[in-house]
Design an enzyme around this catalytic site. Structure first.
Site, short mmCIF file in Angstrom:
data_model
loop_
_atom_site.label_atom_id
_atom_site.label_comp_id
_atom_site.label_asym_id
_atom_site.label_seq_id
_atom_site.Cartn_x
_atom_site.Cartn_y
_atom_site.Cartn_z
N ASP A 1 0.96 -1.12 -0.01
CA ASP A 1 0.14 0.07 -0.14
C ASP A 1 0.90 1.21 -0.02
O ASP A 1 1.88 1.24 0.52
CB ASP A 1 -1.07 -0.12 1.37
N ASN A 2 0.42 2.28 -0.99
CA ASN A 2 1.24 3.76 -0.68
C ASN A 2 0.58 4.51 0.48
O ASN A 2 1.24 5.54 0.54
CB ASN A 2 1.48 4.18 -2.12
N GLY B 1 -5.15 4.36 2.06
CA GLY B 1 -5.29 3.32 3.14
C GLY B 1 -4.64 3.81 4.43
O GLY B 1 -4.15 4.83 4.66
N SER C 1 -6.62 1.07 -5.18
CA SER C 1 -7.51 2.33 -5.88
C SER C 1 -8.05 3.29 -4.89
O SER C 1 -8.65 2.64 -3.95
CB SER C 1 -8.27 1.88 -6.81
N ASN D 1 1.52 -3.72 -13.86
CA ASN D 1 2.84 -4.29 -13.23
C ASN D 1 2.33 -5.70 -12.37
O ASN D 1 3.32 -6.53 -12.32
CB ASN D 1 3.17 -3.31 -11.98
N TYR E 1 -12.15 7.04 -12.53
CA TYR E 1 -12.31 5.66 -11.94
C TYR E 1 -12.79 4.64 -12.77
O TYR E 1 -12.13 3.61 -13.19
CB TYR E 1 -13.15 5.99 -10.64
#
Ligand code: UDP
Length: 325
Positions: A33-34, A38, A77, A101, A147
């Protein structure tokens, strides 16, 4: 040997519930997770486990995961209208570069990939209820376009890797889902209404509230995803709860649940807000033997308890942690 699963968006609402499920099934879980949307608090209870790892990384950049991988679940996302407006480019990138990726990694590892798609691929649907053969009615340049089109591209890319590279792939189209760990004040109806009730504000219904949605409790969704991953079906499958309700009725249910003395007030309907949404779940029933089990009254109670348990200061923060009151 434990099976190894990579879950992107692992610190998010759905990603963190999936981490829990795969830990309970005795997998080795790698959450990535970046942390843009999150939150580490969603997975902090897992950090002490030897079969859990966390990678703080943006899946839209090249991903490297040492060792074997059996499954990759792409759940990273942004997923709320506020995010689409604030971080539109990241939203497009995670659905395009991010899945590229994941699929590249899957090829190298021989892993099976499951992607989180969405009922938003149906746009403002002209077919009701929506089945998987409906192609949708999406405005690519509207506020939801970043989205919706990213998710549509993601499905196309996934099918291409399946067809041309023989990667094993699964596509779940997720309808409105709710439960603990949703973000307060991210613009979605349920946290908006509960947050307003807890702050003693009126509940803002957009439009006249006659638009419909069908809300699925998160545990039901996770069960459907788990079954789909282990199935041999590569085409999209709707997972959602077909019990449909108007947003006005929904706001009234939240008023009753929370016991607030506030009322419903009406605000303009956002552009391209779908008028109706309800999944046709025949395919999930037939292929996965799945259907939702949790009644809305039951799921809402658990979710309300979760929001009540948050520190009071959270009630006054936007999803990016800024005070708004
Ligand atoms: N909605 C509302 N008041 C709010 C937030 C949302 O009336 O404060 C409406 C929104 O316009 C939509 C419905 O509730 O018609 C569900 O919104 P949500 O963002 O939860 O999901 P989505 O529209 O993506 O299905």
């Amino acid at each position: 040997m434990r099976k190894r699963v990579l879950i992107t968006g692992g610190a998010g609402f759905l990603g963190s519930h999936l981490c829990d499920r795969f830990i309970n099934e005795d997998y080795h879980v790698i959450a990535m997770d970046n942390l843009i949307t999150g939150d580490l608090r969603n997975i902090e209870h897992l950090f002490k486990l030897p079969n859990f790892e966390f990678y703080h990384h943006d899946v839209s950049k090249f991903i490297h995961v040492p060792g074997e991988l059996d499954y990759i679940l792409h759940f990273a996302s942004p997923a709320s209208p506020i995010d689409y407006l604030k971080i539109p480019i990241q939203t497009l990138k995670v659905g395009s570069l991010g899945i590229h990726n994941c699929l590249g990694l899957a090829r190298v590892k021989g892993a099976r990939v499951l992607i989180a798609s969405t009922s938003e691929v149906y746009g403002d649907p002209l077919v009701h209820p929506q089945n998987e053969d409906y192609w949708g009615n999406v405005n690519p340049v509207g506020p939801r376009g970043v989205y919706d089109e990213a998710k549509r591209f993601q499905e196309a890319m996934t099918m291409a890797y399946h067809t041309y590279h023989g990667v094993e792939t699964r596509i779940v189209r997720i309808f409105n889902t709710y439960g603990p760990r949703m973000r307060l004040n991210d613009g979605r109806a349920l946290p908006a209404f509960i947050g307003q009730a807890l702050r003693g504000e009126d509940l803002t219904v957009f439009g006249d509230g006659s638009q419909t949605r069908s809300f699925c409790y998160v545990d039901d969704l996770v069960e459907g995803i788990y079954r789909l991953l282990l199935s041999d079906y590569a085409y999209p499958v709707n997972i959602g709860n077909p019990v449909e309700i108007t947003i006005k009725q929904f706001a009234e249910e939240i008023i009753k649940l929370t016991g607030t003395s506030q009322k419903v007030i009406y605000r303009p309907l956002p552009k391209d807000d779908p008028k109706q949404r309800k999944p046709d779940i025949t395919r999930a029933q037939e292929i996965l033997g799945w259907e939702p089990r949790v009644e809305r009254s039951e799921g809402l109670k658990v979710t309300y308890e979760y929001f009540k348990s948050l520190p009071e200061s959270e009630l006054f923060k936007d999803p990016h942690g800024r005070e708004f009151n």
